[in-house]
Structure formats: structure tokens, C-alpha cells
Enzyme design. Sequence first.
Site, PDB file in Angstrom:
ATOM      1  CG  ASP A  78      -2.127  -0.902   1.003  1.00  0.00           C
ATOM      2  OD1 ASP A  78      -2.027  -1.822   0.180  1.00  0.00           O
ATOM      3  OD2 ASP A  78      -3.155  -0.699   1.676  1.00  0.00           O
ATOM      4  CB  CYS A 119       1.342  -6.227   3.443  1.00  0.00           C
ATOM      5  SG  CYS A 119       3.071  -5.893   3.882  1.00  0.00           S
ATOM      6  CG  ASP A 120      -1.866  -2.630   4.529  1.00  0.00           C
ATOM      7  OD1 ASP A 120      -0.720  -3.023   4.786  1.00  0.00           O
ATOM      8  OD2 ASP A 120      -2.234  -1.477   4.726  1.00  0.00           O
ATOM      9  CE  LYS A 121      -6.216  -2.773   1.916  1.00  0.00           C
ATOM     10  NZ  LYS A 121      -4.898  -2.352   2.351  1.00  0.00           N
ATOM     11  CB  CYS A 192       4.609  -0.017   8.225  1.00  0.00           C
ATOM     12  SG  CYS A 192       4.717   0.063   6.426  1.00  0.00           S
ATOM     13  CD  GLU A 440      -4.511   2.183   3.006  1.00  0.00           C
ATOM     14  OE1 GLU A 440      -4.810   1.186   3.684  1.00  0.00           O
ATOM     15  OE2 GLU A 440      -3.344   2.617   2.901  1.00  0.00           O
ATOM     16  CB  SER A 466      -2.835   4.668   5.619  1.00  0.00           C
ATOM     17  OG  SER A 466      -1.794   4.099   6.378  1.00  0.00           O
TER      18      SER A 466
END
Length: 551
Positions: A78, A119-121, A192, A440, A466
Amino acid sequence: MKSDAIKKGLERAPHRALLYATGIPRSEMNKPFIGVATSFTDIIPGHTGMRDLERFIEKGVHTGGGYPFFFGVPGICDGIAMGHKGMHYSLASRELIADMVESIAEAHQLDGLVLLTNCDKITPGMLMAAARVNIPAIVVTAGPMMSGNLRGKRLSFVNDSFEAIGKFKKGLLNKDQLSEIEMCACPGTGSCQGMYTANTMACVTEALGMSLPGCATALAVSAEKRRIAFESGARIVELVKKKITPGKIMTSKAFENAILMDMTLGGSTNTVLHIPAIAHEAGVELPLELFDKISKKTPHICDMLPGGVNYMEDLHFAGGIPAVMKRLKKRINNIMTVSGKKTHAIADAAEIMNGDVIRPLNKAHHKEGGIAVLKGNIAPDGAVVKQTAVNKKMMKFKGKARVFDSEEAAMKAIMANKIKAGDIVVIRYEGPKGGPGMREMLSPTAAISGMGLGNSVALLTDGRFSGGTRGPCIGHISPEAMEGGPIGIVRNGDIIAIDILNRKIDLVISKKEMENRFKTFKPIKPKIKKGWLSRYAKLVTSASTGAVMKA
């Protein structure tokens, strides 16, 4: 075993021939076939270390008495996709990942799954697949990145590098200082460093019972993470033998635990999309209002970045998610996890190493949890805000609308110093359908903060934020503009009233004026008219339902 469908009986001689062509020995054919879904890629820092973890998962599966087969799924960073066309693909990739894991698991009749993600998704996509195929599964999140360091000051990628743009624009940083931050903010592999979406989802996964204790916070570079990968590989074979499926773990009570953990950590607002989407696949009804109900009675005890000061490494060395569970033991449901231990047993075995990082409930940073769900005439189906990252004086705010029909248009105005104190930046046509893909808004929110306007300017959008966003930033406005939602009729200069404490957000115009505006309102034409995103826009549902795809 489920894999008997591809390896047993006379009719499966051709299937066995193909399997033998992979190099599998005859002696291994009667063992459980374990699929290892890996999102390894060279372009995402959170995933570059996965080749190492794959080796330890493989060792674990063999040690446990199974036979592993690796297959890949795509990963999108992202941070790299942020602020341009690439971010349209991020949320949409969650559905692709779920579909791909389902496809491989069902096509090859795998007995179990190890889901290596970060990570995110990617993490929610894999969990959605696990719930959907409902074969034994265990998640290995690859771990957080170490904090950066510049002249003795710790750095976080999201807070320091994105907000540096606004600081540079205001003359608070020079070119050389900006360059130093670029080089030092991300010291190596891992997700992150704060409680952004990737790490929030890792913590949610552990609280949900789908990864081993300690997995969420163990650093990507650590030997401990290797051991967790090994133990997860061995454990999946045991789960197969005992027929412990995700459906037996991801129950309504488990989802309540996941939301509880999210709230007490002050996690990303993106969980309001992902947790309901996973629950949907598990057949568990999870209304948006449940987040607010749990948040109102859950103290915020971990002051994590972006709104706080602690990094993921601080949380880990303080005892990690098991230690947070210890604080919350009287509030969490005592449910089974993939480890074979129930949540209360995990909490009992935990030790709280730092009582400031993981505070007692009576010394919480905030008496309520991280996320608040707002409703009003501009968001009749709801909107979300990370309330623990909002300054007290901005919890109640009225301002004039500055309306933009895309993130790019808003960012251009922000960078041109056209946004002033007292403004409310409205970014619309960025929802699941309108974006498409619900981009985002970290670039505009970080720029606003970096320019010193974080406590005098609000931002609201039918898109999302985010996990690194802080300040009065309200997302997931539903219905979105593309679906004919009220955000579509907002005009420049309109007054918008935000009251986070009372969960209200309203466009301050008369009912008659609102009706008149709707008479002439037509959503804009789709921004993307071909390819996967065009199909996605036609099938995706509202943010208020987790932006799941229509069946």
C-alpha cells in the site's frame, strides 16, 4: 484425508503419475498434503524475508508428518501503491487472493493450509479463503520491521516519511534531511513498524485464534519468528489429524475477541472492512454497530503509533498479544485457538514485561477503544474514525466544506496551500465502487499533519485511510457518492458538524434543501471502464458491509 481424492484408487493412476513428476517419493504419498500459500515478492519489504520463513515452515510440516506444496499469491504494498492509480488495486486484491487460495486448495484437494502473509489486504484475503474452504489452516504473519534510526531518533516509515512531505513543503525540512529520512525510515524487511493495517491485522489474527501465540509481534528479522514458522508447519499436520477447521475456531465469540483486541490497541480503521469480510465468509453476522458497541466498553491500553508513541517492537518486548490478553482476561471469550490452547490459558501463561506499554485497565490512555462509528444525514449507513488518534479539541468540530471528486484534486489543493484552518476537506467518488477500490488517503492526511494543520482541519471521504492516519479523518462514508449517497450533494462552503463523542456527523442544511439537491444529483461516470477493476466496481458492495463481493 481430503487429498485421497487425487491420490487413491485405480482411476487416480494418471494423477499419481503427475504427482510423482514433482519429485514426491512413494513413501510420502500417504501423508497429509499441506498447501503453503506464500505472498513472497521482491517488491514489498514486509515480504522479502519470506523465503527464509518458507524453509522453516517446510521443515515443520515434514517434522509433523505432512508433505508441503508451495504456491504463490500476489501482494501489493500500500505504501508503494499510495497516491496514484496503483492504489485502486489494493482493496480489490483482497478478493483475488481469497479466490486464488480457494482455487488451489479445492482444485488439488489439499488437506490443510499454512498461510504465509504480512501486509494489509493479503492477511484478510487469506483468512477469507480459510473460512470459505474450511479445511484446517494456520496463519503465519511474517512480522514487523524494526524501527528506523536517525541520529539516535527512532523513525517510523508511515509517520516520518509521509509527513516529511508536508514538512518539506512548509520549509521545516531541507532536501538533505528529507533524503536522510528516506534512507533511514525502513531499515529492512518487515511490515511497517506501528499499529498500521498490516500489524493490526496480524494482532487481530492472533486474537481470532488463527495464529500461534506471539506470532503477530515477533519481529521479521528474529530467530523467534523462524521458530514460530517451524512450529506452525508442524502444528498444521496436527490440526488436519484432529479435523480442527477454521469454522470451529472463527466463531462469533472469536470475532468479538478480534474486535476487542483491535479496540484496545487503537488499531487501523481498515479492520472495519476486513473483519466483517472474514466473518461473512465464515457465515457469522457482524453488523457495523458491533464495533462501536465493543469500543464504548473497551479501554485503550496500548499507545501505539501512529497516534501514540510505541512501536511494534515495544509491544512485543512488553509481552505481545498474550500479555494484552492477560490484561483483558475477564473481558475476552475463552475460545479454542490453532495452538490447541484456549485464550484464557494463553493469557494465564503470559507475562507483562512493561506495564506502561501494556497498561492496566484502570490506567488506560482512553476509556474507550480506538474506533468510533459515526452516523448522520451525510452518512446514514455509517462512517468510521480512529478516535484515539484525534486531538481532544477536534473531537467536536464545525467547518466549511472544500469538496473534491478525487484524491488527486484534493492533494493538489493541499500542496498549493489552499487548505486553511477551519476547513473540512471532502474527498468523494473514492469508495469501493467510485474509486473503484476505495483508495487510502494517507498522502493528503499526512500532508495536512506535516503542514501543521492536523488540529485545525478535518477530512472526510467515502474512501478509506491508511492505518497510519491520525487526526480528525473520517472515512467509509456510506452510502458512497457513486451509489447516490448524501456525500455526493455536498457543496463548497457547506457547514459540516462532527461530534465524535456523540457519534454524529451531519451536513448542516435543511431537509428541504437536501431534497432539492437530490432531485438534480447524478453520480459521475465510472472512472475506470475496462479490466478487473471495472468488473470489481460492478460487484463490490458498500463499505458498511465490509466491501465484500456480491455472490
